[in-house]
Design a protein around this motif. Structure first.
Motif, PDB file in Angstrom:
ATOM      1  N   MET A 293       0.729  -1.248  -0.147  1.00 33.98           N
ATOM      2  CA  MET A 293       0.021   0.081  -0.106  1.00 33.98           C
ATOM      3  C   MET A 293       0.886   1.135   0.029  1.00 33.98           C
ATOM      4  O   MET A 293       0.377   2.592   0.276  1.00 33.98           O
ATOM      5  CB  MET A 293      -0.977   0.090   1.176  1.00 33.98           C
ATOM      6  CG  MET A 293      -1.916  -1.325   1.170  1.00 33.98           C
ATOM      7  SD  MET A 293      -3.219  -1.347   2.519  1.00 33.98           S
ATOM      8  CE  MET A 293      -4.025   0.141   2.103  1.00 33.98           C
ATOM      9  N   SER A 294       2.199   1.006  -0.186  1.00 28.01           N
ATOM     10  CA  SER A 294       3.187   2.048  -0.525  1.00 28.01           C
ATOM     11  C   SER A 294       3.427   2.862   0.674  1.00 28.01           C
ATOM     12  O   SER A 294       3.992   4.085   0.627  1.00 28.01           O
ATOM     13  CB  SER A 294       2.665   3.014  -1.630  1.00 28.01           C
ATOM     14  OG  SER A 294       2.245   2.331  -2.946  1.00 28.01           O
ATOM     15  N   PHE A 295       3.266   2.495   1.854  1.00 29.46           N
ATOM     16  CA  PHE A 295       3.775   3.109   3.182  1.00 29.46           C
ATOM     17  C   PHE A 295       5.115   3.229   3.269  1.00 29.46           C
ATOM     18  O   PHE A 295       5.754   2.204   2.630  1.00 29.46           O
ATOM     19  CB  PHE A 295       3.238   2.416   4.272  1.00 29.46           C
ATOM     20  CG  PHE A 295       1.551   2.897   4.663  1.00 29.46           C
ATOM     21  CD1 PHE A 295       1.284   3.923   5.855  1.00 29.46           C
ATOM     22  CD2 PHE A 295       0.596   2.368   3.853  1.00 29.46           C
ATOM     23  CE1 PHE A 295      -0.081   4.031   5.950  1.00 29.46           C
ATOM     24  CE2 PHE A 295      -0.886   2.809   4.121  1.00 29.46           C
ATOM     25  CZ  PHE A 295      -1.060   3.412   5.298  1.00 29.46           C
ATOM     26  N   PRO A 296       5.782   4.132   3.804  1.00 30.08           N
ATOM     27  CA  PRO A 296       7.134   4.201   4.039  1.00 30.08           C
ATOM     28  C   PRO A 296       7.609   2.962   4.840  1.00 30.08           C
ATOM     29  O   PRO A 296       7.160   2.575   5.661  1.00 30.08           O
ATOM     30  CB  PRO A 296       7.468   5.556   4.526  1.00 30.08           C
ATOM     31  CG  PRO A 296       6.214   5.734   5.217  1.00 30.08           C
ATOM     32  CD  PRO A 296       5.286   5.375   4.474  1.00 30.08           C
ATOM     33  N   GLN A 297       9.041   2.909   4.598  1.00 25.71           N
ATOM     34  CA  GLN A 297       9.770   1.712   5.084  1.00 25.71           C
ATOM     35  C   GLN A 297       9.702   1.845   6.761  1.00 25.71           C
ATOM     36  O   GLN A 297       9.738   1.040   7.373  1.00 25.71           O
ATOM     37  CB  GLN A 297      11.313   1.418   4.975  1.00 25.71           C
ATOM     38  CG  GLN A 297      11.467   0.951   3.398  1.00 25.71           C
ATOM     39  CD  GLN A 297      11.287  -0.596   3.366  1.00 25.71           C
ATOM     40  OE1 GLN A 297      11.253  -1.086   4.676  1.00 25.71           O
ATOM     41  NE2 GLN A 297      11.400  -1.127   2.417  1.00 25.71           N
TER      42      GLN A 297
END
Length: 333
Positions: A293-297
């Motif tokens: 869902m493209s959340f940051p690392q």
């Protein structure tokens, strides 16, 4: 130019992440959500943001003006516009808070930019018509979209409705269309393979139990080289079909062989389950779903958040990549 942003229905902060990802100048001045579990996760990741646990209908126009807000980002409840929600539309009490925002929008002359996300189906709702009519009344120019992360180089399906709007007094280089846009002109390339987000040494608690393997015929199985996955919903792990993909380290050829072997037995039988066990199917971990869902690392869940809560919160969240790209369009000069 720096912007002051109000994040409504803030959930676990997907919109906040998207704003950070966009590279635009501005600050989330306040975030509002009534879900206490979601707010714990939000506060864990954004401890310096003013977070209000309250019903949005308790926000007055004066409150919003006092914060000197010029932008609203929001993802209102989607259940009124889904099959499982019985398509109750404006008759569903869960729309009341969004209807309230629509009602007071004409008093919010400080708001110049709006981005709203919802489920596919919203575009044909009564609430959508009320929203668009109000935008026109308040001198906004708007654009509607139906977009999927797979068009943005992300190996996940999550088709959603989006609406961006800005005051007509502001010059907008973007060439709007009356129809809903389903593809942005920029080429984001093909989706990357899942191997870039797969965790190693995943705990056995993520393995599918026998009672789920009995329904192996309806599972959507992904492997390390897959460049796709199904939409993850809040019912992930609870239901076998239509709630998200499962993963195996086995090759596609091995998956095919196991299915051929399993299909020699009656679906759901002990022999069928034993054949399916060879694949060592497991659920995607919350961290892997966050990546899809493209959340940051750097994003994480508090240690006291249960696995069930993680999946429910993710199922109600947004795709960060899609929204960050729409924000760039919305604020284009």
């Amino acid at each position: 130019m720096s912007h002051n942003i109000l994040e409504l229905y803030s959930g676990i902060g997907g919109m906040h992440c998207a704003w950070n990802e966009s590279g635009l100048q501005g600050k989330i001045v306040a975030a509002v959500d009534i879900n206490t579990v979601a707010n714990e996760v939000y506060r864990h990741n954004f401890p310096d943001t003013k977070l209000l646990t309250k019903n949005i209908q308790k926000l007055s126009p004066q409150d919003i003006k006092r914060w000197k807000i010029d932008t609203i980002l929001m993802s209102p409840p989607c259940q009124p516009f889904t099959r499982n929600g019985k398509y109750l539309d404006d008759n569903d009490p869960r729309t009341n808070s969004f209807l309230y925002i629509i009602e007071i929008l004409d008093q919010l002359d400080n708001i110049d930019y709006i981005l709203m996300e919802n489920v596919k189906g919203f575009e044909s709702s009564t609430v959508r018509n009320l929203f668009i009519d109000k935008l026109k009344e308040c001198n906004f120019i708007y654009q509607e979209f139906l977009l999927c992360p797979s068009s943005f180089g992300v190996p996940n399906s999550r088709l959603r409705y989006y609406c961006t709007a800005r005051r007509k007094t502001l010059t907008w280089p973007f060439k709007r269309k009356d129809e809903i846009i389903t593809q942005l002109p920029k080429d984001y390339g093909l989706p990357f393979s899942l191997q870039t987000i797969i965790e190693d040494d995943v705990h056995e608690k993520y393995l599918l139990p026998d009672k789920k393997l009995k329904h192996g015929n309806v599972l959507d199985i992904c492997h390390r080289t897959s460049k796709r996955s199904c939409c993850f919903t809040k019912a992930y792990t609870h239901y076998s079909e239509g709630t998200g993909s499962v993963y195996t380290d086995k090759s596609p050829e091995m998956v095919q062989k196991c299915y051929e072997k399993a299909n020699l037995s009656e679906v759901g039988s002990d022999d069928y389950v034993e054949s399916m066990k060879e694949l060592k199917l497991r659920y995607f971990t919350p961290k892997e779903v966050l990546m899809l869902m493209s959340f940051p690392q750097s994003y994480s869940f508090p240690t006291n958040t249960s696995l069930k809560q993680c999946y429910r919160l993710l199922g109600n969240s947004v795709n960060v990549k899609v929204i960050s790209e729409l924000l760039k369009i919305l604020f284009e000069e």
